[in-house]
Motif scaffolding. Structure first.
Motif, PDB file in Angstrom:
ATOM      1  N   ARG A  67      -5.217  -4.770  -3.841  1.00 60.08           N
ATOM      2  CA  ARG A  67      -4.046  -3.908  -3.658  1.00 60.08           C
ATOM      3  C   ARG A  67      -2.767  -4.564  -4.167  1.00 60.08           C
ATOM      4  O   ARG A  67      -1.916  -3.909  -4.769  1.00 60.08           O
ATOM      5  CB  ARG A  67      -3.912  -3.574  -2.162  1.00 60.08           C
ATOM      6  CG  ARG A  67      -2.776  -2.616  -1.824  1.00 60.08           C
ATOM      7  CD  ARG A  67      -2.616  -2.504  -0.311  1.00 60.08           C
ATOM      8  NE  ARG A  67      -1.543  -1.585   0.043  1.00 60.08           N
ATOM      9  CZ  ARG A  67      -1.727  -0.309   0.323  1.00 60.08           C
ATOM     10  NH1 ARG A  67      -2.937   0.207   0.276  1.00 60.08           N
ATOM     11  NH2 ARG A  67      -0.696   0.463   0.650  1.00 60.08           N
ATOM     12  N   MET A 120      -9.169   1.794   4.722  1.00 58.58           N
ATOM     13  CA  MET A 120      -7.771   1.857   4.298  1.00 58.58           C
ATOM     14  C   MET A 120      -6.911   2.575   5.339  1.00 58.58           C
ATOM     15  O   MET A 120      -5.776   2.172   5.602  1.00 58.58           O
ATOM     16  CB  MET A 120      -7.664   2.560   2.943  1.00 58.58           C
ATOM     17  CG  MET A 120      -8.197   1.739   1.788  1.00 58.58           C
ATOM     18  SD  MET A 120      -7.885   2.568   0.211  1.00 58.58           S
ATOM     19  CE  MET A 120      -8.945   1.612  -0.865  1.00 58.58           C
ATOM     20  N   VAL A 121      -7.449   3.656   5.920  1.00 62.59           N
ATOM     21  CA  VAL A 121      -6.700   4.392   6.953  1.00 62.59           C
ATOM     22  C   VAL A 121      -6.453   3.488   8.157  1.00 62.59           C
ATOM     23  O   VAL A 121      -5.344   3.440   8.708  1.00 62.59           O
ATOM     24  CB  VAL A 121      -7.466   5.659   7.369  1.00 62.59           C
ATOM     25  CG1 VAL A 121      -6.822   6.287   8.603  1.00 62.59           C
ATOM     26  CG2 VAL A 121      -7.493   6.671   6.227  1.00 62.59           C
ATOM     27  N   ARG A 157      -6.335   0.256   8.165  1.00 61.05           N
ATOM     28  CA  ARG A 157      -5.354  -0.770   7.788  1.00 61.05           C
ATOM     29  C   ARG A 157      -3.939  -0.197   7.814  1.00 61.05           C
ATOM     30  O   ARG A 157      -2.998  -0.838   8.286  1.00 61.05           O
ATOM     31  CB  ARG A 157      -5.685  -1.304   6.387  1.00 61.05           C
ATOM     32  CG  ARG A 157      -4.734  -2.404   5.917  1.00 61.05           C
ATOM     33  CD  ARG A 157      -5.073  -2.829   4.502  1.00 61.05           C
ATOM     34  NE  ARG A 157      -4.114  -3.817   4.020  1.00 61.05           N
ATOM     35  CZ  ARG A 157      -4.036  -4.230   2.763  1.00 61.05           C
ATOM     36  NH1 ARG A 157      -4.857  -3.745   1.871  1.00 61.05           N
ATOM     37  NH2 ARG A 157      -3.140  -5.125   2.410  1.00 61.05           N
ATOM     38  N   TYR A 158      -3.797   1.025   7.302  1.00 58.84           N
ATOM     39  CA  TYR A 158      -2.475   1.661   7.285  1.00 58.84           C
ATOM     40  C   TYR A 158      -1.960   1.869   8.705  1.00 58.84           C
ATOM     41  O   TYR A 158      -0.788   1.610   9.007  1.00 58.84           O
ATOM     42  CB  TYR A 158      -2.565   3.004   6.546  1.00 58.84           C
ATOM     43  CG  TYR A 158      -1.295   3.817   6.633  1.00 58.84           C
ATOM     44  CD1 TYR A 158      -0.178   3.488   5.862  1.00 58.84           C
ATOM     45  CD2 TYR A 158      -1.219   4.911   7.503  1.00 58.84           C
ATOM     46  CE1 TYR A 158       0.991   4.235   5.957  1.00 58.84           C
ATOM     47  CE2 TYR A 158      -0.055   5.661   7.590  1.00 58.84           C
ATOM     48  CZ  TYR A 158       1.055   5.320   6.817  1.00 58.84           C
ATOM     49  OH  TYR A 158       2.211   6.054   6.914  1.00 58.84           O
ATOM     50  N   LEU A 188      -0.705  -1.321  10.126  1.00 57.85           N
ATOM     51  CA  LEU A 188       0.598  -1.688   9.561  1.00 57.85           C
ATOM     52  C   LEU A 188       1.715  -0.869  10.199  1.00 57.85           C
ATOM     53  O   LEU A 188       2.786  -1.390  10.530  1.00 57.85           O
ATOM     54  CB  LEU A 188       0.587  -1.474   8.040  1.00 57.85           C
ATOM     55  CG  LEU A 188      -0.254  -2.467   7.226  1.00 57.85           C
ATOM     56  CD1 LEU A 188      -0.318  -2.024   5.769  1.00 57.85           C
ATOM     57  CD2 LEU A 188       0.344  -3.884   7.319  1.00 57.85           C
ATOM     58  N   VAL A 189       1.471   0.439  10.392  1.00 58.97           N
ATOM     59  CA  VAL A 189       2.472   1.303  11.020  1.00 58.97           C
ATOM     60  C   VAL A 189       2.730   0.854  12.454  1.00 58.97           C
ATOM     61  O   VAL A 189       3.878   0.771  12.912  1.00 58.97           O
ATOM     62  CB  VAL A 189       2.004   2.775  10.983  1.00 58.97           C
ATOM     63  CG1 VAL A 189       2.922   3.644  11.843  1.00 58.97           C
ATOM     64  CG2 VAL A 189       1.979   3.287   9.544  1.00 58.97           C
TER      65      VAL A 189
END
Length: 573
Positions: A524, A559-560, A562-563, A566-567
């Motif tokens: 990424r 990925m979801v 991980r996102y 992060l949020v």
């Protein structure tokens, strides 16, 4: 008889006609009348036709079963005169094919009665030319396929004569190949072959019986699985030497096919506790008996097509044996794979020379085409064998691969066939996937080929290449990082091609989307994520390659997650 011939023709091609099921009923009505005809030839023809009808109708034949089976059993039980031998033999064939068509549940009650008759016949002395012998062998095998494990109580009757037939010694006459003396025979039952400096005459009737018996042994082992275990210690010493039975190809072929079935039977019996007093050491012992014999037979095998079958059998045996294989056996297998590649290259050069001959014509061209297809099958099996060794031993196999790579790398050349290139790429894909960090040293040699092959004209080559790029993106780390840009460009060419989702190209497309997802997931920081990730999401979902579809689904979930993490972390700050 003309009517019966028409039935036979129709039944063989019935599956091509939408009216097959309707017509079967009319055919049955007429055929049942033939059984009541006093002429033996008509009855025999009716049995053959009915067997063919049942075989082509399969489950649809159930509605006629109750009406037809009494006729068949009556013939089996009452056609006892010598003049009726063929009629009785045909009834066995018909009954067994009808049983396979309707299935075990429908056939079970009658099967018991039929097999009692066959068991009684089995113990009756028969003349050498009695057709019932060979028909009965094949009927037993069909009954086994139909009844599965319910057939086991009859094995003690079936196996002794079968082993006896499989152990028949060939009736052979040997002379010098340079001798002017011809091997003579009063009939047409002697076949002559030349091996080295010897001319060999052999009686074919013995060979046919032996081949049929060997095929039946393979059939029983395949169908009964762990249930065949009690017979392994008699069958293995019978069939293993026949891997080098050069008098008859069908005998060799049956022996080759039986090797993994014997190993599978032993392994399942041990795992399921159905091998009293035996443990994994028994499987190891059997593996040590079978695999070296297969490797030796492969080394001496003169027929290319048979080499392919032997490699296929060897691959299955390796998969079943797994880590029971020791280092010496792995070395012997690797050395033989090297010999196979060298021999194949030699045959390829010889074929190339043949095209330059003055008498080369269209017929010779067709023959060469067939030989080339056989050669590609050999290469395909070489790739499968190496893939199994790599998946089983992982980085421990790399020293052996280093010795083989000098033969594998040239297969990537543009002068090679698409199939050779695909196989070589698949071998590296396996190395990269199974050996991970230990495989990084091969990236400089192989990844450039992957990048180039990603836009190959052949869709199978493209699929293997883009799959490999995905593997390298996942496990290549910093070694692959400098190549990410070029990889994105190649993958984009595959994905954006106007015919990317055409049936011929869809598997390459799905694998390219999966590879793109792995670059998004593992690299990424090295890409323009704001542009690349939405482009990848726009390709979803992929549907045709089920394995890669699951991989892509897992990528998306990862990925979801991980996102969301992060949020969550940003909100807590």
């Amino acid at each position: 008889m003309e009517l019966l011939a028409n039935y036979l023709f129709f039944s063989r091609y019935a599956s091509r006609f939408p009216c097959a099921t309707v017509c079967t009923g009319r055919k049955y009505v007429n055929l049942s009348c033939c059984f009541q005809n006093g002429k033996q030839m008509v009855q025999e023809g009716a049995l053959t036709a009915l067997a063919s009808v049942a075989d082509s109708s399969q489950d649809h034949f159930k509605k006629y079963y109750d009406a037809v089976m009494p006729y068949l059993k009556a013939i089996l039980m009452n056609a006892t005169d010598k003049s009726n031998r063929m009629l009785r033999a045909k009834s066995m064939e018909c009954i067994s094919l009808v049983g396979m068509a309707v299935g075990k549940d429908k056939f079970r009650d009658d099967a018991k009665q039929v097999m009692e008759v066959l068991m009684a016949l089995q113990g009756t002395p028969m003349e050498t030319d009695d057709p019932i012998t060979s028909y009965m062998l094949q009927a037993w095998a069909r009954l086994c396929k139909c009844l599965g494990q319910d057939f086991l109580p009859y094995m003690h009757v079936v196996m002794p004569p079968l082993l006896q037939s499989a152990q028949l010694k060939p009736d052979v006459t040997i002379t010098s190949a340079e001798s002017d003396d011809e091997i003579e025979s009063d009939d047409d039952s002697i076949e002559t072959i030349t091996l080295g400096d010897k001319r060999i005459g052999i009686r074919t009737s013995v060979l046919e019986e032996k081949a049929t018996a060997c095929n039946m042994l393979c059939c029983y082992a395949d169908e009964l699985k762990e249930g065949f275990f009690p017979w392994i210690d008699q069958v293995a010493p019978t069939l293993v030497p026949l891997l080098k039975f050069y008098f008859h190809e069908e005998v060799r072929r049956a022996a080759v096919a039986a090797m993994p079935e014997l190993l599978r039977s032993a392994k399942l019996a041990v795992e399921k506790g159905q091998a009293p007093g035996r443990d994994e050491s028994y499987v190891k012992q059997l593996s040590d008996f079978i695999i070296p014999a297969l490797v030796e037979a492969l080394h001496k095998e003169p027929e290319t097509e048979m080499c392919s079958s032997m490699l296929d059998s060897l691959n299955e045996c390796m998969q079943l044996s797994g880590c029971l294989l020791d280092e010496n056996q792995v070395r012997a297998i690797s050395d033989e794979i090297k010999n196979v590649i060298i021999a194949s290259a030699t045959r390829k050069r010889d074929r190339s020379e043949r095209t330059k001959a003055e008498d080369f014509d269209a017929d010779e061209g067709e023959l060469l085409k067939e030989e080339n297809e056989q050669e590609e099958e050999v290469f395909d099996q070489v790739g499968e064998c190496l893939g199994t060794l790599i998946k089983t031993f992982k980085a421990s196999f790399l020293p052996f691969f280093d010795e083989l790579s000098v033969y594998v790398t040239p297969m990537l050349g543009k002068d090679k066939t698409a199939e050779e290139r695909r196989i070589a790429i698949c071998i590296f894909d396996d190395i990269a996937e199974q050996c991970r960090e230990s495989a990084l040293k091969y990236y400089d040699t192989y990844v450039p080929f992957l990048l180039e092959a990603s836009n190959d004209d052949n869709s199978d080559v493209r699929q293997a290449a883009v799959y490999g790029l995905g593997v390298c993106a996942e496990f290549g780390g910093l070694t692959f990082r400098p190549l990410v840009g070029e990889a994105l460009s190649k993958l984009n060419n595959v994905i954006r091609h106007p015919e990317a989702q055409h049936a011929d190209n869809i598997m390459a497309y799905d694998n390219a989307v999966s590879a793109l997802g792995k670059i998004c997931q593992f690299h990424r920081d090295g890409i323009d994520a704001a542009q690349v990730i939405p482009a990848w999401l726009g390709c979803l979902p992929i549907k045709d390659d089920k394995i890669e579809a699951k991989v892509v689904h897992d990528q998306l979930c990862s990925m979801v997650e991980r996102y969301l993490l992060l949020v969550s972390a940003w909100q807590q700050q």
